[in-house]
Design a protein around this motif. Sequence first.
Motif, PDB file in Angstrom:
ATOM      1  N   GLU A 189       0.823  -1.209   0.000  1.00  0.00           N
ATOM      2  CA  GLU A 189       0.000   0.000   0.000  1.00  0.00           C
ATOM      3  C   GLU A 189       0.857   1.258   0.000  1.00  0.00           C
ATOM      4  N   MET A 190       1.956   1.219   0.731  1.00  0.00           N
ATOM      5  CA  MET A 190       2.852   2.378   0.780  1.00  0.00           C
ATOM      6  C   MET A 190       3.464   2.633  -0.595  1.00  0.00           C
ATOM      7  N   VAL A 191       3.915   1.566  -1.241  1.00  0.00           N
ATOM      8  CA  VAL A 191       4.564   1.717  -2.539  1.00  0.00           C
ATOM      9  C   VAL A 191       3.563   2.198  -3.584  1.00  0.00           C
ATOM     10  N   GLN A 192       2.317   1.739  -3.511  1.00  0.00           N
ATOM     11  CA  GLN A 192       1.302   2.171  -4.472  1.00  0.00           C
ATOM     12  C   GLN A 192       0.950   3.643  -4.304  1.00  0.00           C
ATOM     13  N   GLN A 193       1.065   4.163  -3.099  1.00  0.00           N
ATOM     14  CA  GLN A 193       0.722   5.566  -2.860  1.00  0.00           C
ATOM     15  C   GLN A 193       1.773   6.522  -3.401  1.00  0.00           C
ATOM     16  N   THR A 222      11.917  -0.649  -7.564  1.00  0.00           N
ATOM     17  CA  THR A 222      11.632  -1.607  -6.499  1.00  0.00           C
ATOM     18  C   THR A 222      12.330  -2.919  -6.788  1.00  0.00           C
ATOM     19  N   SER A 223      12.698  -3.613  -5.742  1.00  0.00           N
ATOM     20  CA  SER A 223      13.248  -4.948  -5.886  1.00  0.00           C
ATOM     21  C   SER A 223      12.811  -5.770  -4.689  1.00  0.00           C
ATOM     22  N   GLY A 224      12.840  -7.076  -4.848  1.00  0.00           N
ATOM     23  CA  GLY A 224      12.325  -7.957  -3.824  1.00  0.00           C
ATOM     24  C   GLY A 224      10.855  -8.209  -4.075  1.00  0.00           C
ATOM     25  N   ASP A 225      10.232  -8.909  -3.175  1.00  0.00           N
ATOM     26  CA  ASP A 225       8.827  -9.268  -3.341  1.00  0.00           C
ATOM     27  C   ASP A 225       7.966  -8.260  -2.586  1.00  0.00           C
ATOM     28  N   ILE A 226       7.766  -7.094  -3.199  1.00  0.00           N
ATOM     29  CA  ILE A 226       7.031  -6.017  -2.562  1.00  0.00           C
ATOM     30  C   ILE A 226       5.555  -6.379  -2.412  1.00  0.00           C
ATOM     31  N   GLY A 227       4.998  -7.102  -3.370  1.00  0.00           N
ATOM     32  CA  GLY A 227       3.563  -7.356  -3.402  1.00  0.00           C
ATOM     33  C   GLY A 227       3.041  -8.332  -2.386  1.00  0.00           C
ATOM     34  N   THR A 228       3.883  -9.144  -1.773  1.00  0.00           N
ATOM     35  CA  THR A 228       3.387 -10.127  -0.813  1.00  0.00           C
ATOM     36  C   THR A 228       4.046  -9.913   0.533  1.00  0.00           C
ATOM     37  N   ALA A 229       3.323 -10.298   1.537  1.00  0.00           N
ATOM     38  CA  ALA A 229       3.842 -10.212   2.901  1.00  0.00           C
ATOM     39  C   ALA A 229       4.344 -11.583   3.313  1.00  0.00           C
ATOM     40  N   PRO A 230       5.337 -11.642   4.182  1.00  0.00           N
ATOM     41  CA  PRO A 230       5.805 -12.941   4.658  1.00  0.00           C
ATOM     42  C   PRO A 230       4.696 -13.643   5.431  1.00  0.00           C
TER      43      PRO A 230
END
Length: 143
Positions: A39-43, A103-111
């Motif tokens: 959500e932060m990255v989308q904003q 962006t890098s890494g798996d931003i879209g999913t949470a652990p």
Amino acid sequence: MQNSIRIVTLCCVISLIGGCGFFSVYKRDQPQGNLITPEMVQQVQQGMTREQVTYIMGAPLMDNPFDANQWDYVYQLHTADGQVYDKRVSLYFQDDQVSYIDTSGDIGTAPPAREQAPPASEATTTPLQPVTPIQSSTPSAGD
């Protein structure tokens, strides 16, 4: 006498072995860096000012000493089972406005969560009751 020494020795050996790691020790997840959520990255959008980005993402983790126009947000989570999750967001500014987002890494999913809270439909909440002030029965010094 001989049996009591054997029993005491056996109890000592068992207690020492129990503390040596046959049973696993509780380990907790270790988050490090800035928390980065999808959500932060989308904003964050191109054209936003530094103040707007700071309001959404917080202060950057690292200041780039070679380029003041680059902000890096880094998040790393070491889970108790040994998995590592890395996320990184780099923001590039031009004229104090975001010009590029990397962006890098798996931003879209949470652990995966270890313990999940019950869904809102199953959560039991009690409404808050207003608190009434307690009246003092002793007269004040001015009365």
